[in-house]
Motif scaffolding. Structure first.
Motif, mmCIF file in Angstrom:
data_model
loop_
_atom_site.group_PDB
_atom_site.id
_atom_site.type_symbol
_atom_site.label_atom_id
_atom_site.label_comp_id
_atom_site.label_asym_id
_atom_site.label_seq_id
_atom_site.Cartn_x
_atom_site.Cartn_y
_atom_site.Cartn_z
ATOM 1 N N GLU A 132 -10.580 30.797 58.171
ATOM 2 C CA GLU A 132 -10.826 29.560 57.444
ATOM 3 C C GLU A 132 -11.452 28.561 58.408
ATOM 4 O O GLU A 132 -11.433 28.762 59.616
ATOM 5 C CB GLU A 132 -9.536 29.016 56.854
ATOM 6 C CG GLU A 132 -8.505 28.721 57.902
ATOM 7 C CD GLU A 132 -7.202 28.274 57.300
ATOM 8 O OE1 GLU A 132 -6.680 27.303 57.849
ATOM 9 O OE2 GLU A 132 -6.715 28.860 56.337
ATOM 10 N N ASN A 133 -12.003 27.514 57.907
ATOM 11 C CA ASN A 133 -12.674 26.531 58.757
ATOM 12 C C ASN A 133 -11.751 25.385 59.150
ATOM 13 O O ASN A 133 -12.167 24.237 59.206
ATOM 14 C CB ASN A 133 -13.927 25.991 58.057
ATOM 15 C CG ASN A 133 -15.044 27.004 58.096
ATOM 16 O OD1 ASN A 133 -15.139 27.788 59.024
ATOM 17 N ND2 ASN A 133 -15.887 27.008 57.084
ATOM 18 N N ALA A 134 -10.495 25.685 59.432
ATOM 19 C CA ALA A 134 -9.579 24.674 59.941
ATOM 20 C C ALA A 134 -10.096 24.191 61.291
ATOM 21 O O ALA A 134 -10.799 24.917 62.001
ATOM 22 C CB ALA A 134 -8.179 25.250 60.080
ATOM 23 N N ASN A 179 -20.684 38.183 70.482
ATOM 24 C CA ASN A 179 -21.454 38.694 69.340
ATOM 25 C C ASN A 179 -20.572 39.092 68.163
ATOM 26 O O ASN A 179 -20.729 40.159 67.579
ATOM 27 C CB ASN A 179 -22.337 39.876 69.759
ATOM 28 C CG ASN A 179 -23.356 39.469 70.778
ATOM 29 O OD1 ASN A 179 -23.932 38.386 70.689
ATOM 30 N ND2 ASN A 179 -23.577 40.316 71.770
ATOM 31 N N VAL A 180 -19.642 38.227 67.820
ATOM 32 C CA VAL A 180 -18.752 38.468 66.682
ATOM 33 C C VAL A 180 -19.354 37.793 65.456
ATOM 34 O O VAL A 180 -19.613 36.591 65.461
ATOM 35 C CB VAL A 180 -17.336 37.902 66.955
ATOM 36 C CG1 VAL A 180 -16.452 38.073 65.740
ATOM 37 C CG2 VAL A 180 -16.727 38.569 68.174
ATOM 38 N N ALA A 181 -19.593 38.583 64.417
ATOM 39 C CA ALA A 181 -20.126 38.035 63.172
ATOM 40 C C ALA A 181 -18.997 37.367 62.404
ATOM 41 O O ALA A 181 -17.904 37.917 62.278
ATOM 42 C CB ALA A 181 -20.750 39.140 62.337
ATOM 43 N N LEU A 182 -19.255 36.176 61.890
ATOM 44 C CA LEU A 182 -18.255 35.425 61.128
ATOM 45 C C LEU A 182 -18.664 35.357 59.664
ATOM 46 O O LEU A 182 -19.827 35.136 59.344
ATOM 47 C CB LEU A 182 -18.108 34.003 61.672
ATOM 48 C CG LEU A 182 -17.569 33.861 63.081
ATOM 49 C CD1 LEU A 182 -17.594 32.396 63.514
ATOM 50 C CD2 LEU A 182 -16.160 34.399 63.166
ATOM 51 N N LEU A 183 -17.695 35.522 58.792
ATOM 52 C CA LEU A 183 -17.915 35.365 57.366
ATOM 53 C C LEU A 183 -17.899 33.881 57.041
ATOM 54 O O LEU A 183 -16.969 33.173 57.443
ATOM 55 C CB LEU A 183 -16.805 36.080 56.588
ATOM 56 C CG LEU A 183 -16.853 36.003 55.075
ATOM 57 C CD1 LEU A 183 -18.071 36.765 54.556
ATOM 58 C CD2 LEU A 183 -15.595 36.604 54.478
ATOM 59 N N ASP A 184 -18.912 33.405 56.356
ATOM 60 C CA ASP A 184 -18.920 32.009 55.945
ATOM 61 C C ASP A 184 -17.755 31.769 55.005
ATOM 62 O O ASP A 184 -17.554 32.507 54.037
ATOM 63 C CB ASP A 184 -20.227 31.649 55.228
ATOM 64 C CG ASP A 184 -21.391 31.583 56.189
ATOM 65 O OD1 ASP A 184 -21.163 31.295 57.380
ATOM 66 O OD2 ASP A 184 -22.531 31.816 55.746
ATOM 67 N N HIS A 185 -16.971 30.754 55.301
ATOM 68 C CA HIS A 185 -15.762 30.482 54.535
ATOM 69 C C HIS A 185 -15.651 28.971 54.393
ATOM 70 O O HIS A 185 -15.539 28.269 55.392
ATOM 71 C CB HIS A 185 -14.556 31.043 55.291
ATOM 72 C CG HIS A 185 -13.324 31.189 54.463
ATOM 73 N ND1 HIS A 185 -12.604 30.130 54.003
ATOM 74 C CD2 HIS A 185 -12.686 32.297 54.008
ATOM 75 C CE1 HIS A 185 -11.575 30.572 53.320
ATOM 76 N NE2 HIS A 185 -11.594 31.876 53.309
ATOM 77 N N PRO A 186 -15.700 28.446 53.175
ATOM 78 C CA PRO A 186 -15.632 26.993 53.011
ATOM 79 C C PRO A 186 -14.265 26.438 53.417
ATOM 80 O O PRO A 186 -13.241 27.095 53.227
ATOM 81 C CB PRO A 186 -15.871 26.784 51.516
ATOM 82 C CG PRO A 186 -15.510 28.081 50.894
ATOM 83 C CD PRO A 186 -15.786 29.140 51.909
ATOM 84 N N CYS A 235 -10.948 24.230 53.157
ATOM 85 C CA CYS A 235 -10.067 23.882 52.032
ATOM 86 C C CYS A 235 -10.237 24.812 50.837
ATOM 87 O O CYS A 235 -10.115 24.402 49.693
ATOM 88 C CB CYS A 235 -10.278 22.434 51.588
ATOM 89 S SG CYS A 235 -9.949 21.245 52.888
ATOM 90 N N SER A 236 -10.528 26.073 51.104
ATOM 91 C CA SER A 236 -10.661 27.017 50.003
ATOM 92 C C SER A 236 -9.284 27.542 49.615
ATOM 93 O O SER A 236 -8.326 27.418 50.375
ATOM 94 C CB SER A 236 -11.574 28.169 50.407
ATOM 95 O OG SER A 236 -10.986 28.893 51.455
ATOM 96 N N PRO A 237 -9.155 28.162 48.449
ATOM 97 C CA PRO A 237 -7.856 28.680 48.024
ATOM 98 C C PRO A 237 -7.333 29.725 49.001
ATOM 99 O O PRO A 237 -8.100 30.423 49.652
ATOM 100 C CB PRO A 237 -8.139 29.319 46.669
ATOM 101 C CG PRO A 237 -9.478 28.874 46.267
ATOM 102 C CD PRO A 237 -10.197 28.388 47.481
ATOM 103 N N ASP A 238 -6.032 29.846 49.072
ATOM 104 C CA ASP A 238 -5.411 30.812 49.954
ATOM 105 C C ASP A 238 -5.713 32.223 49.458
ATOM 106 O O ASP A 238 -5.474 32.541 48.303
ATOM 107 C CB ASP A 238 -3.908 30.565 49.982
ATOM 108 C CG ASP A 238 -3.229 31.308 51.109
ATOM 109 O OD1 ASP A 238 -3.880 32.191 51.715
ATOM 110 O OD2 ASP A 238 -2.069 31.002 51.388
ATOM 111 N N LEU A 239 -6.239 33.064 50.337
ATOM 112 C CA LEU A 239 -6.584 34.426 49.949
ATOM 113 C C LEU A 239 -5.492 35.426 50.316
ATOM 114 O O LEU A 239 -5.641 36.613 50.095
ATOM 115 C CB LEU A 239 -7.898 34.838 50.622
ATOM 116 C CG LEU A 239 -9.099 33.991 50.229
ATOM 117 C CD1 LEU A 239 -10.336 34.446 50.992
ATOM 118 C CD2 LEU A 239 -9.352 34.062 48.737
ATOM 119 N N ASN A 240 -4.393 34.932 50.853
ATOM 120 C CA ASN A 240 -3.288 35.798 51.215
ATOM 121 C C ASN A 240 -2.447 36.045 49.956
ATOM 122 O O ASN A 240 -1.806 35.134 49.456
ATOM 123 C CB ASN A 240 -2.450 35.139 52.299
ATOM 124 C CG ASN A 240 -1.318 36.012 52.771
ATOM 125 O OD1 ASN A 240 -1.013 37.019 52.169
ATOM 126 N ND2 ASN A 240 -0.679 35.605 53.845
#
Length: 58
Positions: free
Chosen positions: A6-8, A24-31, A33-38
């Protein structure tokens, strides 16, 4: 592989971003304050509402 976070503020700190770029670690774009995906967090919330709806204090 793509790393998801998350973008905390602690995750988007310059030190963290520098580490990912240098390695060289690729990051998934994640907005932010998005909903919890856990899924378990969603289950705990559902269970708490069920207990509360039946008149039992939490």
């Amino acid at each position: 592989m793509v790393f998801q976070q998350e973008n905390a503020a602690v995750h988007s700190a310059r030190l963290s971003n520098d580490f990912f770029q240098e390695n060289n670690v690729a990051l998934l774009d994640h907005p932010a304050c998005s909903p919890d995906l856990n899924p378990i967090e969603n289950v705990w919330g559902w269970m708490a509402r069920e207990v509360s709806d039946h008149g039992c204090p939490l």
